[in-house]
Design a protein around this motif. Structure first.
Motif, PDB file in Angstrom:
ATOM      1  N   UNK A 118     -20.286 -28.095   0.845  1.00 48.23           N
ATOM      2  CA  UNK A 118     -21.722 -27.911   0.664  1.00 48.23           C
ATOM      3  C   UNK A 118     -22.115 -26.640   1.402  1.00 48.23           C
ATOM      4  N   UNK A 119     -22.907 -25.818   0.749  1.00 48.27           N
ATOM      5  CA  UNK A 119     -23.321 -24.546   1.334  1.00 48.27           C
ATOM      6  C   UNK A 119     -24.834 -24.499   1.445  1.00 48.27           C
ATOM      7  N   UNK A 120     -25.307 -24.158   2.621  1.00 47.29           N
ATOM      8  CA  UNK A 120     -26.730 -23.937   2.842  1.00 47.29           C
ATOM      9  C   UNK A 120     -26.936 -22.440   3.054  1.00 47.29           C
ATOM     10  N   UNK A 121     -27.951 -21.891   2.417  1.00 49.30           N
ATOM     11  CA  UNK A 121     -28.239 -20.474   2.617  1.00 49.30           C
ATOM     12  C   UNK A 121     -29.726 -20.228   2.391  1.00 49.30           C
TER      13      UNK A 121
ATOM     14  N   UNK B 287     -38.929 -17.465   5.268  1.00 51.00           N
ATOM     15  CA  UNK B 287     -37.813 -18.142   4.638  1.00 51.00           C
ATOM     16  C   UNK B 287     -37.270 -19.181   5.607  1.00 51.00           C
ATOM     17  N   UNK B 288     -37.173 -20.413   5.146  1.00 49.81           N
ATOM     18  CA  UNK B 288     -36.596 -21.486   5.954  1.00 49.81           C
ATOM     19  C   UNK B 288     -35.654 -22.289   5.071  1.00 49.81           C
ATOM     20  N   UNK B 289     -34.488 -22.607   5.584  1.00 52.41           N
ATOM     21  CA  UNK B 289     -33.499 -23.372   4.838  1.00 52.41           C
ATOM     22  C   UNK B 289     -33.464 -24.789   5.390  1.00 52.41           C
ATOM     23  N   UNK B 290     -33.726 -25.757   4.527  1.00 54.35           N
ATOM     24  CA  UNK B 290     -33.699 -27.160   4.930  1.00 54.35           C
ATOM     25  C   UNK B 290     -32.256 -27.652   4.840  1.00 54.35           C
ATOM     26  N   UNK B 291     -31.680 -28.025   5.974  1.00 55.06           N
ATOM     27  CA  UNK B 291     -30.296 -28.498   6.001  1.00 55.06           C
ATOM     28  C   UNK B 291     -30.205 -29.998   6.228  1.00 55.06           C
ATOM     29  N   UNK B 292     -31.322 -30.699   6.156  1.00 57.94           N
ATOM     30  CA  UNK B 292     -31.278 -32.153   6.296  1.00 57.94           C
ATOM     31  C   UNK B 292     -30.782 -32.760   4.992  1.00 57.94           C
ATOM     32  N   UNK B 293     -29.800 -33.649   5.107  1.00 56.97           N
ATOM     33  CA  UNK B 293     -29.205 -34.276   3.935  1.00 56.97           C
ATOM     34  C   UNK B 293     -29.151 -35.778   4.180  1.00 56.97           C
ATOM     35  N   UNK B 294     -30.016 -36.531   3.518  1.00 66.11           N
ATOM     36  CA  UNK B 294     -30.125 -37.955   3.794  1.00 66.11           C
ATOM     37  C   UNK B 294     -29.025 -38.788   3.138  1.00 66.11           C
TER      38      UNK B 294
END
Length: 73
Positions: free
Chosen positions: A34-37, A55-62
């Motif tokens: 999984x890639x967050x950018x 710019x904000x990257x949401x990296x929360x993954x429920x």
């Protein structure tokens, strides 16, 4: 349906990659990632103009599992 393929030159294949020429019934992955950018991260080309004031990257993954990997061999 069979295919006629000319010369193929493979330079590199990743550790979990699949390379196939011809007929295939099933190709399954052996790993996932999984890639967050942020915004505009994967833009490619000449003369790009990207304006990201905020710019904000949401990296929360429920969810626990996004793509299950099952060994069918």
């Amino acid at each position: 349906m069979p295919a006629i393929v000319g010369a193929v030159k493979v330079i590199s294949i990743g550790a979990s990659s699949v390379f196939n020429i011809g007929d295939v019934f099933m190709i399954t992955p052996t790993s996932t990632a999984k890639t967050f950018s942020g915004a505009g991260s994967f833009n490619t080309g000449d003369g790009l103009r990207v304006i990201n004031n905020q710019s904000a990257t949401n990296t929360q993954d429920s969810d626990v599992v996004d793509q299950p990997v099952v060994d069918l061999a």
